[in-house]
Enzyme design. Structure first.
Site, PDB file in Angstrom:
ATOM      1  N   HIS A  63       0.849  -1.192   0.000  1.00  0.00           N
ATOM      2  CA  HIS A  63       0.000   0.000   0.000  1.00  0.00           C
ATOM      3  C   HIS A  63       0.885   1.243   0.000  1.00  0.00           C
ATOM      4  CE1 HIS A  63      -3.774   2.238   1.723  1.00  0.00           C
ATOM      5  NE2 HIS A  63      -3.141   2.925   0.794  1.00  0.00           N
ATOM      6  N   PHE A 113      -2.201   5.429  -8.518  1.00  0.00           N
ATOM      7  CA  PHE A 113      -1.928   4.928  -7.170  1.00  0.00           C
ATOM      8  C   PHE A 113      -0.500   5.281  -6.771  1.00  0.00           C
ATOM      9  CE2 PHE A 113      -1.699   0.721  -4.526  1.00  0.00           C
ATOM     10  CZ  PHE A 113      -1.840   1.428  -3.352  1.00  0.00           C
ATOM     11  N   HIS A 116      -0.158   8.986  -6.136  1.00  0.00           N
ATOM     12  CA  HIS A 116      -0.727   9.382  -4.840  1.00  0.00           C
ATOM     13  C   HIS A 116       0.233   9.054  -3.698  1.00  0.00           C
ATOM     14  CE1 HIS A 116      -3.563   9.767  -1.508  1.00  0.00           C
ATOM     15  NE2 HIS A 116      -3.145   8.573  -1.103  1.00  0.00           N
ATOM     16  N   GLU A 117       0.771   7.838  -3.706  1.00  0.00           N
ATOM     17  CA  GLU A 117       1.653   7.434  -2.610  1.00  0.00           C
ATOM     18  C   GLU A 117       2.935   8.268  -2.577  1.00  0.00           C
ATOM     19  OE1 GLU A 117       0.996   5.265  -0.080  1.00  0.00           O
ATOM     20  OE2 GLU A 117      -1.011   5.375  -0.934  1.00  0.00           O
ATOM     21  N   LYS A 120       1.877  12.141  -1.627  1.00  0.00           N
ATOM     22  CA  LYS A 120       1.396  12.314  -0.250  1.00  0.00           C
ATOM     23  C   LYS A 120       2.450  11.914   0.777  1.00  0.00           C
ATOM     24  CE  LYS A 120      -2.294  11.092   2.989  1.00  0.00           C
ATOM     25  NZ  LYS A 120      -3.600  10.393   3.177  1.00  0.00           N
ATOM     26  N   HIS A 121       3.098  10.777   0.554  1.00  0.00           N
ATOM     27  CA  HIS A 121       4.015  10.229   1.555  1.00  0.00           C
ATOM     28  C   HIS A 121       5.481  10.305   1.135  1.00  0.00           C
ATOM     29  CE1 HIS A 121       0.551   8.670   3.732  1.00  0.00           C
ATOM     30  NE2 HIS A 121       0.109   8.116   2.617  1.00  0.00           N
TER      31      HIS A 121
END
Length: 228
Positions: A63, A113, A116-117, A120-121
């Site tokens: 994830h 995906f 986004h990862e 954001k992170h």
């Protein structure tokens, strides 16, 4: 001479600002390395769509790798000047497709995906884009969570339930005997089920550590682990 001195001081000041800004971007305490069980994503009320690369294997998939603070909060969206750039991880795409695919609908090539990862992170991680994704893949390869559960006679089932404590104990055997965090969700059948595993990692994105803080797992004492 005065002009030259002013110029040099200006450069020093600018470099100090850059250095301070960079330090702020990596100001966190540890990582959560989070993997998810696809069966527990796909049996929710909302739809599940396999990525264009095909149905994922019946195994835990990535994830994300999430910077966190000791107080349970986390940084996010740290650097808008570093948007996701697929060309920087092009050599990793076959592995990303295999181990980090999106199950969101509609079916996709998973780049949204990954974007986004990273944004954001990853932008808070102090890593380059390539380092962020390569480190995550290496972490997954270093642990065989499914085999650890199987060795404890914990296998996906439509009817069996398992103690969360037993699940954590079994998983610890795959991660240097550190107890992982467990997150559960609720299937459309109403079953409380194993969904995600949180492994704590030092700021080098490689060394496993005891978890300073555990996530709010939303787990019953015993949970299902659905087939996929």
């Amino acid at each position: 001479m005065k002009s030259s001195t002013t110029f040099v001081l200006g450069i020093v000041f600018a470099l100090a600002l850059i250095s301070r800004s960079s330090a702020q971007l990596v100001d966190f305490d540890y990582f959560y390395f989070v993997v998810q069980w696809p069966g527990s994503y796909c049996d929710l009320q909302k739809a599940c769509c396999y990525p264009r690369a095909g149905k994922p294997a019946a195994n835990f998939s990535i994830h994300g790798l999430w910077p966190n603070y000791y107080d349970g909060t986390w940084p996010q969206d740290c650097d808008a000047s570093q948007p996701f750039d697929l060309s920087q991880v092009q050599d990793l795409v076959p592995q990303l497709n295999e181990f980090w695919g999106s199950l969101s609908c509609p079916s996709s090539d998973s780049t949204t995906f990954w974007k986004h990862e990273w944004e954001k992170h990853g932008t808070c991680s102090g890593l380059t884009q390539h380092e962020y994704f390569a480190s995550s893949l290496a972490l997954l390869q270093s642990m065989n969570l499914g085999a650890a559960l199987k060795s404890a006679n914990i296998v996906p089932s439509a009817s069996a339930t398992y103690s969360v404590t037993k699940i954590q104990s079994a998983l610890a055997g795959a991660i240097e005997n550190y107890t992982p965090g467990i997150e559960c969700n609720t299937a459309k059948s109403g079953n409380n089920q194993l969904y995600q595993v949180y492994v704590c990692v030092d700021k080098d994105a490689a060394t496993l550590i005891p978890c300073p803080v555990y996530p709010n797992g939303k787990c019953s004492a015993s949970v299902y682990w659905p087939t996929f």
